[in-house]
Design an enzyme around this catalytic site. Structure first.
Site, PDB file in Angstrom:
ATOM      1  CG  ASP A  33      -2.067   0.989   1.102  1.00  0.00           C
ATOM      2  OD1 ASP A  33      -3.219   0.539   0.993  1.00  0.00           O
ATOM      3  OD2 ASP A  33      -1.805   2.214   1.098  1.00  0.00           O
ATOM      4  CB  ILE A  34       0.811   4.272  -2.133  1.00  0.00           C
ATOM      5  CG1 ILE A  34       1.919   5.119  -2.709  1.00  0.00           C
ATOM      6  CG2 ILE A  34      -0.427   5.085  -1.814  1.00  0.00           C
ATOM      7  CD1 ILE A  34       1.632   5.646  -4.107  1.00  0.00           C
ATOM      8  CG  ASN A  91     -12.368  -0.694   3.589  1.00  0.00           C
ATOM      9  OD1 ASN A  91     -12.772  -1.022   4.695  1.00  0.00           O
ATOM     10  ND2 ASN A  91     -11.166  -0.154   3.405  1.00  0.00           N
ATOM     11  CD  GLU A  99      -9.412   5.890   0.239  1.00  0.00           C
ATOM     12  OE1 GLU A  99      -8.378   5.739  -0.447  1.00  0.00           O
ATOM     13  OE2 GLU A  99      -9.397   6.300   1.409  1.00  0.00           O
ATOM     14  CB  VAL A 100      -9.277   1.569  -5.141  1.00  0.00           C
ATOM     15  CG1 VAL A 100      -8.908   1.066  -6.531  1.00  0.00           C
ATOM     16  CG2 VAL A 100      -8.302   2.650  -4.685  1.00  0.00           C
ATOM     17  CG  HIS A 104      -8.571  -3.230  -2.471  1.00  0.00           C
ATOM     18  ND1 HIS A 104      -9.492  -2.546  -3.234  1.00  0.00           N
ATOM     19  CD2 HIS A 104      -8.438  -2.514  -1.327  1.00  0.00           C
ATOM     20  CE1 HIS A 104      -9.892  -1.468  -2.575  1.00  0.00           C
ATOM     21  NE2 HIS A 104      -9.275  -1.423  -1.400  1.00  0.00           N
ATOM     22  CG  HIS A 106      -6.645  -2.858   3.051  1.00  0.00           C
ATOM     23  ND1 HIS A 106      -5.955  -1.675   2.862  1.00  0.00           N
ATOM     24  CD2 HIS A 106      -7.848  -2.686   2.441  1.00  0.00           C
ATOM     25  CE1 HIS A 106      -6.725  -0.834   2.177  1.00  0.00           C
ATOM     26  NE2 HIS A 106      -7.874  -1.425   1.914  1.00  0.00           N
TER      27      HIS A 106
HETATM   28  P1  AMP Z   1      -9.866   1.239   0.161  1.00  0.00           P
HETATM   29  O1  AMP Z   1     -10.374   2.347   1.032  1.00  0.00           O
HETATM   30  O2  AMP Z   1     -10.055  -0.117   0.790  1.00  0.00           O
HETATM   31  O3  AMP Z   1     -10.435   1.308  -1.245  1.00  0.00           O
HETATM   32  O4  AMP Z   1      -8.307   1.422   0.106  1.00  0.00           O
HETATM   33  C1  AMP Z   1      -7.582   1.794  -1.037  1.00  0.00           C
HETATM   34  C2  AMP Z   1      -6.120   1.719  -0.666  1.00  0.00           C
HETATM   35  O5  AMP Z   1      -5.366   1.871  -1.855  1.00  0.00           O
HETATM   36  C3  AMP Z   1      -5.644   2.800   0.307  1.00  0.00           C
HETATM   37  O6  AMP Z   1      -5.102   2.171   1.466  1.00  0.00           O
HETATM   38  C4  AMP Z   1      -4.564   3.561  -0.489  1.00  0.00           C
HETATM   39  O7  AMP Z   1      -3.477   3.966   0.312  1.00  0.00           O
HETATM   40  C5  AMP Z   1      -4.159   2.529  -1.535  1.00  0.00           C
HETATM   41  N1  AMP Z   1      -3.601   3.075  -2.770  1.00  0.00           N
HETATM   42  C6  AMP Z   1      -4.108   4.071  -3.524  1.00  0.00           C
HETATM   43  N2  AMP Z   1      -3.333   4.274  -4.617  1.00  0.00           N
HETATM   44  C7  AMP Z   1      -2.313   3.378  -4.519  1.00  0.00           C
HETATM   45  C8  AMP Z   1      -1.183   3.084  -5.354  1.00  0.00           C
HETATM   46  N3  AMP Z   1      -0.923   3.751  -6.477  1.00  0.00           N
HETATM   47  N4  AMP Z   1      -0.335   2.101  -4.951  1.00  0.00           N
HETATM   48  C9  AMP Z   1      -0.574   1.417  -3.814  1.00  0.00           C
HETATM   49  N5  AMP Z   1      -1.634   1.637  -3.001  1.00  0.00           N
HETATM   50  C10 AMP Z   1      -2.486   2.613  -3.353  1.00  0.00           C
END
Ligand code: AMP
Length: 123
Positions: A33-34, A91, A99-100, A104, A106
């Site tokens: 994770d970034i 999530n 968010e994404v 995925h 974590h």
């Molecule tokens: P979520 O709220 O479960 O969708 O979490 C999305 C996660 O993606 C967050 O923990 C971000 O820090 C992570 N994230 C976003 N962009 C990147 C990226 N380019 N590389 C790695 N992790 C990312």
């Protein structure tokens, strides 16, 4: 919800954006994770286009699901957080604050992670 091909994990899968790769096989990619929240904070994603945990549960093939679960276990072992403990977190949707929009999980560990969730009054 239709899959949005422009999401950041789709771009990582296409190689358009770099990642710190932790594991890859036919069905799964895992990377750091970034914005890590613990010494180990790995994101495990299927290569297939699934928007969320719900979508993956309903639409993924058995081969994809098996590969995904096995990958998580393997990474936890390789990171040395099987004995010390860790947390898996997915999530989903608005209440989950996803968010994404590419499914995925974590995988976090390497420290005491505290209570699972704040109680509503603490938020
Ligand atoms: P979520 O709220 O479960 O969708 O979490 C999305 C996660 O993606 C967050 O923990 C971000 O820090 C992570 N994230 C976003 N962009 C990147 C990226 N380019 N590389 C790695 N992790 C990312």
């Amino acid at each position: 919800m239709a899959y949005d091909d422009s999401n950041i994990f789709a771009r990582i899968l296409r190689g358009e954006i770099p990642c710190r790769k932790v594991f890859e096989d036919e069905h799964v990619l895992a990377f750091d994770d970034i914005r890590p929240l613990a010494p180990t904070h790995v994101l495990v994603i299927p290569k297939g286009h699934y928007t969320s945990a719900q979508d993956f549960a309903e639409a993924a093939s058995e081969a994809e699901i098996v590969a995904f679960v096995r990958a998580i276990g393997r990474i936890a072992r390789e990171r040395g957080i099987d004995a010390s403990g860790h947390r898996l977190l997915a999530n989903h949707g608005a209440d989950g604050r996803q968010e994404v929009p590419h499914f995925h999980v974590h995988l976090v560990g390497g420290r005491d992670l505290g209570r699972m969730l704040p109680r509503a009054a603490e938020e």
